[in-house]
Design a protein around this motif. Structure first.
Motif, mmCIF file in Angstrom:
data_model
loop_
_atom_site.group_PDB
_atom_site.id
_atom_site.type_symbol
_atom_site.label_atom_id
_atom_site.label_comp_id
_atom_site.label_asym_id
_atom_site.label_seq_id
_atom_site.Cartn_x
_atom_site.Cartn_y
_atom_site.Cartn_z
ATOM 1 N N GLY A 95 0.788 -1.223 0.000
ATOM 2 C CA GLY A 95 0.000 0.000 0.000
ATOM 3 C C GLY A 95 0.815 1.266 0.000
ATOM 4 N N GLY A 96 2.155 1.112 0.079
ATOM 5 C CA GLY A 96 3.032 2.276 0.024
ATOM 6 C C GLY A 96 3.662 2.668 1.344
ATOM 7 N N ASP A 97 3.147 2.157 2.459
ATOM 8 C CA ASP A 97 3.708 2.502 3.759
ATOM 9 C C ASP A 97 5.014 1.755 4.012
ATOM 10 O OD1 ASP A 97 1.616 4.203 4.322
ATOM 11 O OD2 ASP A 97 0.459 2.670 5.392
ATOM 12 N N THR A 98 5.780 2.265 4.972
ATOM 13 C CA THR A 98 7.028 1.631 5.389
ATOM 14 C C THR A 98 7.001 1.455 6.905
ATOM 15 O OG1 THR A 98 8.287 2.604 3.563
ATOM 16 C CG2 THR A 98 9.541 1.815 5.451
ATOM 17 N N LEU A 99 7.365 0.275 7.368
ATOM 18 C CA LEU A 99 7.418 -0.018 8.791
ATOM 19 C C LEU A 99 8.872 -0.166 9.223
ATOM 20 C CD1 LEU A 99 4.621 -2.740 9.063
ATOM 21 C CD2 LEU A 99 4.399 -0.301 9.548
ATOM 22 N N ALA A 100 9.242 0.545 10.288
ATOM 23 C CA ALA A 100 10.582 0.385 10.856
ATOM 24 C C ALA A 100 10.543 -0.726 11.904
ATOM 25 C CB ALA A 100 11.038 1.689 11.489
ATOM 26 N N TYR A 101 11.666 -1.418 12.049
ATOM 27 C CA TYR A 101 11.721 -2.490 13.046
ATOM 28 C C TYR A 101 13.076 -2.528 13.731
ATOM 29 C CZ TYR A 101 14.428 -5.292 9.646
ATOM 30 O OH TYR A 101 15.398 -5.757 8.781
ATOM 31 N N ASP A 102 13.057 -3.037 14.958
ATOM 32 C CA ASP A 102 14.296 -3.398 15.645
ATOM 33 C C ASP A 102 14.599 -4.866 15.407
ATOM 34 O OD1 ASP A 102 14.933 -0.876 17.091
ATOM 35 O OD2 ASP A 102 12.977 -1.243 18.009
ATOM 36 N N TYR A 103 13.532 -5.682 15.356
ATOM 37 C CA TYR A 103 13.639 -7.098 14.996
ATOM 38 C C TYR A 103 12.501 -7.433 14.034
ATOM 39 C CZ TYR A 103 17.048 -7.901 18.711
ATOM 40 O OH TYR A 103 18.174 -7.863 19.493
ATOM 41 N N LEU A 104 12.782 -8.379 13.165
ATOM 42 C CA LEU A 104 11.798 -8.819 12.180
ATOM 43 C C LEU A 104 11.673 -10.339 12.238
ATOM 44 C CD1 LEU A 104 10.063 -8.276 9.540
ATOM 45 C CD2 LEU A 104 12.170 -8.727 8.276
ATOM 46 N N ILE A 105 10.445 -10.842 12.237
ATOM 47 C CA ILE A 105 10.214 -12.283 12.118
ATOM 48 C C ILE A 105 9.563 -12.541 10.761
ATOM 49 C CG2 ILE A 105 8.939 -14.275 13.003
ATOM 50 C CD1 ILE A 105 9.325 -13.247 15.789
ATOM 51 N N TYR A 106 10.229 -13.361 9.984
ATOM 52 C CA TYR A 106 9.819 -13.654 8.608
ATOM 53 C C TYR A 106 9.036 -14.960 8.613
ATOM 54 C CZ TYR A 106 10.442 -14.358 3.530
ATOM 55 O OH TYR A 106 10.251 -14.545 2.175
ATOM 56 N N ALA A 107 7.711 -14.862 8.427
ATOM 57 C CA ALA A 107 6.867 -16.061 8.466
ATOM 58 C C ALA A 107 5.725 -15.964 7.451
ATOM 59 C CB ALA A 107 6.309 -16.255 9.877
ATOM 60 N N PRO A 108 6.048 -15.752 6.166
ATOM 61 C CA PRO A 108 4.995 -15.584 5.162
ATOM 62 C C PRO A 108 4.343 -16.883 4.709
ATOM 63 C CG PRO A 108 7.120 -15.444 4.098
ATOM 64 C CD PRO A 108 7.384 -15.573 5.583
ATOM 65 N N GLY A 109 4.823 -18.025 5.206
ATOM 66 C CA GLY A 109 4.195 -19.298 4.870
ATOM 67 C C GLY A 109 4.602 -19.834 3.519
ATOM 68 N N SER A 110 3.716 -20.625 2.923
ATOM 69 C CA SER A 110 4.002 -21.262 1.632
ATOM 70 C C SER A 110 2.753 -21.184 0.763
ATOM 71 C CB SER A 110 4.424 -22.714 1.827
ATOM 72 O OG SER A 110 3.392 -23.459 2.472
ATOM 73 N N GLY A 111 2.924 -21.528 -0.508
ATOM 74 C CA GLY A 111 1.811 -21.469 -1.444
ATOM 75 C C GLY A 111 1.867 -22.588 -2.455
ATOM 76 N N SER A 112 1.214 -22.370 -3.577
ATOM 77 C CA SER A 112 1.070 -23.398 -4.596
ATOM 78 C C SER A 112 2.327 -23.565 -5.431
ATOM 79 C CB SER A 112 -0.100 -23.061 -5.527
ATOM 80 O OG SER A 112 -1.299 -22.934 -4.819
ATOM 81 N N TRP A 235 -4.850 -29.216 -8.482
ATOM 82 C CA TRP A 235 -3.394 -29.401 -8.359
ATOM 83 C C TRP A 235 -2.957 -29.200 -6.912
ATOM 84 C CZ3 TRP A 235 -0.531 -30.548 -12.808
ATOM 85 C CH2 TRP A 235 0.832 -30.805 -12.565
ATOM 86 N N THR A 236 -2.421 -30.275 -6.320
ATOM 87 C CA THR A 236 -1.915 -30.193 -4.945
ATOM 88 C C THR A 236 -0.452 -30.618 -4.852
ATOM 89 O OG1 THR A 236 -2.509 -32.467 -4.313
ATOM 90 C CG2 THR A 236 -4.225 -30.792 -4.129
ATOM 91 N N ALA A 237 0.149 -31.011 -5.958
ATOM 92 C CA ALA A 237 1.537 -31.491 -5.945
ATOM 93 C C ALA A 237 2.506 -30.319 -5.791
ATOM 94 C CB ALA A 237 1.842 -32.243 -7.239
ATOM 95 N N GLY A 238 3.557 -30.555 -5.026
ATOM 96 C CA GLY A 238 4.596 -29.546 -4.861
ATOM 97 C C GLY A 238 4.104 -28.333 -4.083
ATOM 98 N N PHE A 239 5.000 -27.398 -3.844
ATOM 99 C CA PHE A 239 4.635 -26.157 -3.178
ATOM 100 C C PHE A 239 5.735 -25.135 -3.459
ATOM 101 C CE2 PHE A 239 7.895 -27.189 -0.268
ATOM 102 C CZ PHE A 239 8.077 -26.142 0.618
#
Length: 402
Positions: A95-112, A235-239
């Motif tokens: 959306g154009g915003d920027t978030l500052a962080y001291d620590y970041l946890i990367y957990a975007p998951g998985s997809g097809s 389709w459910t094979a692979g990710f």
């Protein structure tokens, strides 16, 4: 909780991804009241991915309001993270915003799986890996006569559960498995699966040539030239995992998971940690599942809390012990496994397995809700000793080569 003073600025933690790992991590961080947690997720509600196969078969969308499972101290930002600046410690949003962080946890998951590599698959095959895809597929299934042939490609947990759910409704389902039916299973348990699939009249195609090479509007073509009639191809094979880490210049494994050490800390920055399906500790990622996502989220949060307390973070130690499979609306099998996630010859079936599987859906969200109310309460009893042995062996080999 650690008391905060008015003169102490809040420690900013941004969590990317509102799935099982991200929610667990965000809630756990609220043990300290000097931490301000922002959770970034593209959807306004939590998706119970374990129930997407039921949604395809006609059940309501498996969503939960975040207010039911997320601490009220956490700020939810409904947007998509599009970039990570590790040097400047910022996250750019769609959306154009920027978030500052001291620590970041990367957990975007998985997809097809990337369907562009299979002729016709992007146009005519339907994935199930997220809510939007499952909802679109449900509309297609609803509009298709029950006698029309349905082909499910992929024999992992999702493929088997989608195939049996639809077959339980009396649909004509073919399950294209590749070399073996559900590779994770022990051969003895695999025979139980095959028996259940036969009871549901699922046509199981397995073997070295059971590989899909092309998909059209009315058929699926296999590697050996066979053509299977298919009005709906699922389709459910692979990710795949999001390419956010790679696009942001962070080190990843071959699949695109964020490469970390055993404390789940990025090899590029000690201010970035990873959890869930998109984490690759030591290049040896855990099986993508909610069973590992929750404890990984807890470990990532604990690593940040340890550093803030000037302690050494613990190395990740997660065993699994089992995997549950729904085999239609009223049947299930629990495959028992070693802590190193290797299937054993033992399994649970019948009413007990069905009870375990059906109750797991609510128990998982209850765990997240409890962590929101009592941060730090989640514990994981299963430990994997062999992972440490394997890592030590690999390190010894690396030293010998050097």
């Amino acid at each position: 909780m650690t008391a905060n003073t008015t003169n102490t600025p809040a420690i900013k933690v941004v969590v990317i991804g509102g799935g099982y790992a991200g929610v667990m991590a965000a809630n756990r961080l609220t043990q300290r009241d000097d931490i301000a947690v922002t959770l970034v997720n593209p959807r306004p509600k939590f998706v119970e991915r374990l129930r997407l196969h039921q949604h395809v078969a006609g059940e309501p969308a498996p969503v939960v309001d975040y207010q039911e499972i997320l601490s009220e101290r956490i700020q939810l930002v409904v947007d998509t993270a599009t970039g990570i600046n590790a040097t400047g410690r910022t996250v750019t949003l769609g959306g154009g915003d920027t978030l500052a962080y001291d620590y970041l946890i990367y957990a975007p998951g998985s997809g097809s799986f990337d369907l562009t590599s299979i002729s016709g698959a992007e146009e005519f095959a339907h994935p199930v890996a997220n809510l939007e895809a499952a909802s679109r597929l449900r509309e297609i299934v609803d509009a298709t006569p029950s006698s029309a042939p349905v082909t499910v490609v992929g024999s992992g947990a999702t493929g088997v559960e989608v195939a049996t759910e639809l077959a339980d409704q009396g649909r004509a389902v073919t399950l294209v498995c590749g070399k073996v039916l559900c590779p994770y299973l022990h051969p003895r348990v695999r025979r139980k699966f095959a028996k259940r699939l036969a009871q549901l009249n699922v046509n199981v195609i397995v073997g070295p040539d059971a590989i899909v090479t092309a998909v059209s509007s009315h058929a699926v073509q296999l590697q050996d030239g066979r053509e299977l009639p298919s009005e709906v191809t699922i389709w459910t094979a692979g990710f795949s995992v999001p390419d956010l880490a790679r696009r942001s210049g962070l080190s990843t494994d071959d699949t695109g998971r964020l490469l970390t050490d055993e404390t789940l800390t990025s090899v590029d920055s000690d201010r970035i940690l990873a959890a869930g399906d998109s984490a690759s500790p030591s290049g040896m990622p855990f099986r993508a599942s909610c069973a590992t996502a929750r404890p990984l989220g807890a470990f990532a949060a604990d690593a940040i809390l340890a550093r803030l307390d000037k302690r050494q973070p613990k190395e990740v130690n997660i065993g699994t012990g089992f995997q549950c499979f729904a085999l239609g609306r009223n049947a299930a099998i629990v495959q028992l496994a070693s802590m190193h996630d290797v299937a054993t010859r033992f399994s649970i079936s019948g009413a007990l397995a069905q009870k375990i599987k059906s109750s797991s859906y609510g128990l998982l969200t209850e765990e997240l809700s409890k962590e929101a109310r009592k941060p730090g309460s989640f514990t994981w009893r299963f430990k994997d000793k062999k992972r440490r042995e394997k890592l030590n062996q690999r390190r010894d080999m690396t030293r010998q080569v050097a």
